[in-house]
Design a protein around this motif. Structure first.
Motif, short mmCIF file in Angstrom:
data_model
loop_
_atom_site.label_atom_id
_atom_site.label_comp_id
_atom_site.label_asym_id
_atom_site.label_seq_id
_atom_site.Cartn_x
_atom_site.Cartn_y
_atom_site.Cartn_z
N LEU B 77 0.81 -1.22 0.00
CA LEU B 77 0.00 0.00 0.00
C LEU B 77 0.84 1.27 0.00
O LEU B 77 0.29 2.37 0.05
CB LEU B 77 -0.91 0.00 1.24
N ALA B 78 2.15 1.11 -0.05
CA ALA B 78 3.03 2.27 0.14
C ALA B 78 2.66 3.45 -0.77
O ALA B 78 2.64 4.60 -0.33
CB ALA B 78 4.49 1.85 -0.10
N ALA B 79 2.33 3.15 -2.02
CA ALA B 79 2.06 4.24 -2.96
C ALA B 79 0.73 4.93 -2.65
O ALA B 79 0.45 5.99 -3.20
CB ALA B 79 2.04 3.69 -4.40
N ARG B 80 -0.06 4.33 -1.81
CA ARG B 80 -1.37 4.94 -1.50
C ARG B 80 -1.36 5.69 -0.19
O ARG B 80 -2.41 6.17 0.26
CB ARG B 80 -2.45 3.85 -1.46
N TYR B 81 -0.21 5.75 0.45
CA TYR B 81 -0.14 6.48 1.71
C TYR B 81 -0.50 7.94 1.47
O TYR B 81 -0.02 8.57 0.53
CB TYR B 81 1.26 6.36 2.29
N ASP B 82 -1.33 8.43 2.33
CA ASP B 82 -1.78 9.81 2.22
C ASP B 82 -1.36 10.57 3.47
O ASP B 82 -1.90 10.34 4.55
CB ASP B 82 -3.31 9.81 2.06
N GLY B 83 -0.37 11.44 3.30
CA GLY B 83 0.19 12.16 4.44
C GLY B 83 -0.81 13.05 5.16
O GLY B 83 -0.58 13.44 6.31
N THR B 84 -1.92 13.36 4.49
CA THR B 84 -2.90 14.20 5.16
C THR B 84 -3.70 13.40 6.19
O THR B 84 -4.47 13.95 6.96
CB THR B 84 -3.90 14.81 4.16
N LYS B 85 -3.54 12.08 6.16
CA LYS B 85 -4.31 11.25 7.08
C LYS B 85 -3.45 10.73 8.22
O LYS B 85 -3.77 9.69 8.81
CB LYS B 85 -4.97 10.11 6.32
N GLY B 86 -2.37 11.40 8.50
CA GLY B 86 -1.55 11.01 9.63
C GLY B 86 -0.12 10.68 9.20
O GLY B 86 0.16 10.48 8.03
N SER B 87 0.77 10.63 10.21
CA SER B 87 2.17 10.34 9.92
C SER B 87 2.33 8.87 9.53
O SER B 87 1.44 8.05 9.75
CB SER B 87 3.02 10.63 11.15
N VAL B 88 3.50 8.56 8.98
CA VAL B 88 3.78 7.17 8.62
C VAL B 88 3.75 6.29 9.87
O VAL B 88 3.21 5.18 9.86
CB VAL B 88 5.16 7.07 7.93
N GLY B 89 4.32 6.81 10.96
CA GLY B 89 4.32 6.04 12.21
C GLY B 89 2.91 5.75 12.69
O GLY B 89 2.61 4.64 13.15
N SER B 90 2.06 6.74 12.56
CA SER B 90 0.68 6.57 13.00
C SER B 90 -0.05 5.56 12.11
O SER B 90 -0.81 4.71 12.58
CB SER B 90 -0.02 7.93 12.95
N TRP B 91 0.24 5.65 10.82
CA TRP B 91 -0.37 4.72 9.86
C TRP B 91 0.07 3.29 10.18
O TRP B 91 -0.75 2.36 10.24
CB TRP B 91 0.08 5.12 8.46
N ALA B 92 1.36 3.13 10.41
CA ALA B 92 1.90 1.79 10.68
C ALA B 92 1.37 1.24 12.01
O ALA B 92 1.04 0.06 12.12
CB ALA B 92 3.42 1.82 10.68
N ALA B 93 1.27 2.13 13.00
CA ALA B 93 0.77 1.68 14.31
C ALA B 93 -0.69 1.27 14.20
O ALA B 93 -1.11 0.27 14.80
CB ALA B 93 0.93 2.80 15.34
N THR B 94 -1.46 2.02 13.42
CA THR B 94 -2.87 1.69 13.22
C THR B 94 -3.00 0.32 12.56
O THR B 94 -3.78 -0.53 12.98
CB THR B 94 -3.54 2.76 12.32
N MET B 95 -2.19 0.13 11.52
CA MET B 95 -2.26 -1.13 10.78
C MET B 95 -1.81 -2.30 11.66
O MET B 95 -2.41 -3.37 11.65
CB MET B 95 -1.37 -1.01 9.55
#
Lengths: 246, 199
Positions: B77-95
């Motif tokens: 999903l890396a190419a679909r990461y949307d920085g407006t929806k939180g930091s990378v760390g937050s995204w990874a922690a959520t997942m």
């Protein structure tokens, strides 16, 4: 929905904690992207929790990285574009196998319609609204269909149905559906009093996702998905891929 | 019969990636197939991902499987990461948390799980697993948690680490669901105010 409206704005914290049950989670996911307050809540709570998560940091086992790197080297990445246009069928089929569904918000759906089907809205808000409407009914149910053990090629995806008999509406949510074999298609059945009623023929989008809004007349005893000839059958003839009993 | 195309959504626009997030650049590179960048991203995120998954799943070998799934998903999903929806760390922690929860809820009905002793959100120092030096993080998180009422903290811990839904938490604590919802919400707001919600 109105009685739920008050409550739903208070679910952001529990949602960020993954502490909602399936039904509430789906309802909240249908709601929060379009609600400024809830969206901000979810963002902030997730950021907060990521710090709690960071405080749990441990040294990973030394072998994990090698396994991850070996697997990603063989894993196709999803395109940066969520599907937002009609892709030609061959391209879609080609991509289906490698693209498991994931983003619930990206409800990109291709439907081939047969039989009595009310198609409501295809863009995510319409699907989301329909889902919220279903889940807002007092008799709303959510059922995860069990994958038959003979389903082809290992990971056969996941299929859930949310419905309300009094609301006469159902929403099918499928992720990671593999490509149907050539000349065949998936067909969804509502089984009431032991009689399967054809709901419609399903074709997943490029990423294996499917979101379908259906009108239902009967209260189901079970839901099933079979493999049928292209165009569908009036009664099930093929292998049962998914089955869920109410 | 007709063919209908449904669905449309926004793309993750690279221009929207928050430049202040140091991991955003790595993820963007990974999204273009750069495995070396992904390896660096792994080094940055793995202690957190593995740590939080282990706290929820408990079983070390299952935790490793889940952590591996999380990283493969991040790659896909890396190419679909949307920085407006939180930091990378937050995204990874959520997942990571979501995957861990999926694992424990599919493993056994949550209702059957023993209501384990509520442990601290901050790991014990004598824990058998080797903790990574994140003393600052742990200190801040510990202080923030100390600001919660014991009831708020208990509800948050049962949900986040116990993997219980708030309804299950209500059963476990023998209080009304509304009460648990309120404790969870008030506790999260307090925690957000202490730790900040804009990492």
């Amino acid at each position: 929905m109105s009685s739920n409206d008050i409550d739903i704005h208070h679910l952001g914290a529990a949602y960020a904690l993954d502490a909602l049950d399936d039904r509430e989670r789906m309802a909240f996911e249908a709601h929060y992207p379009s609600c400024e307050v809830c969206r901000a809540d979810v963002l902030a709570f997730r950021a907060t929790l990521s710090q709690v998560a960071a405080a749990q940091s441990i040294l990973p086992s030394p072998t994990l990285k090698g396994r991850v790197m070996a697997e990603i080297a063989q894993t196709r990445q999803l395109s940066p574009l969520l599907p937002d246009r009609v892709t030609d069928l061959a391209e879609r089929r080609r991509r289906q196998r490698t693209m498991g569904g994931f983003l619930a918000a990206a409800a990109a759906v291709v439907l081939v319609i047969s039989g009595a089907l009310v198609l409501r809205g295809g863009d995510p808000p319409a699907y989301a609204e329909a889902l919220a409407e279903v889940l807002g009914q007092p008799d709303a149910r959510v059922l995860t269909l069990d994958a038959g053990d003979s389903s082809a090629a290992g990971d056969g995806g996941a299929v859930k149905v949310a419905w309300s008999s009094t609301g006469e509406m159902a929403v099918l949510i499928a992720d990671g559906l593999p490509e149907a074999p050539d000349g065949a298609a998936y067909e969804l059945w509502l089984i009431a009093d032991g009689v399967p009623q054809p709901m419609n023929v399903l074709e997943a989008a490029a990423d294996g996702q499917l979101r379908v809004v259906l009108e239902i007349d009967d209260s189901p005893d079970s839901w099933g998905v079979t493999i049928e000839p292209v165009g569908g059958s009036a009664a099930p003839t093929g292998e049962i891929l998914f089955l869920g009993t109410v | 019969m007709g063919v209908l195309r449904l669905g449309r959504t926004t793309r993750a626009d690279a221009a929207q990636v928050d430049v202040s997030d140091p991991l955003g650049g790595l993820l963007r590179q990974a999204g273009r197939g750069d495995q070396e960048a992904f390896a660096q991203l792994y080094d940055e995120l793995a202690p957190m991902v593995v740590g939080v998954v282990l706290r929820v799943v408990r079983d070390p070998s299952q935790s490793e499987e889940v952590a591996q799934e999380v990283f493969v998903e991040l790659w896909r999903l890396a190419a679909r990461y949307d920085g407006t929806k939180g930091s990378v760390g937050s995204w990874a922690a959520t997942m990571a948390h979501r995957r861990a929860i999926d694992r424990v809820r599919s493993e056994q009905s949550a209702r059957n799980r023993v209501a384990r002793e509520v442990s601290n959100l901050v790991p014990d120092h004598d824990d058998v697993v080797e903790r990574v030096e994140t003393t600052l993080d742990q200190g801040r998180v510990r202080r923030a948690l100390d600001m919660l009422s014991p009831l708020q903290r208990e509800a948050l811990e049962l949900a986040y680490f116990g993997g219980h839904t708030y309804r299950e938490v209500a059963v476990l604590l023998d209080v009304a669901e509304g009460t648990v919802k309120t404790r969870i919400r008030d506790g999260m707001i307090r925690l957000r105010d202490e730790l900040g919600g804009a990492q």
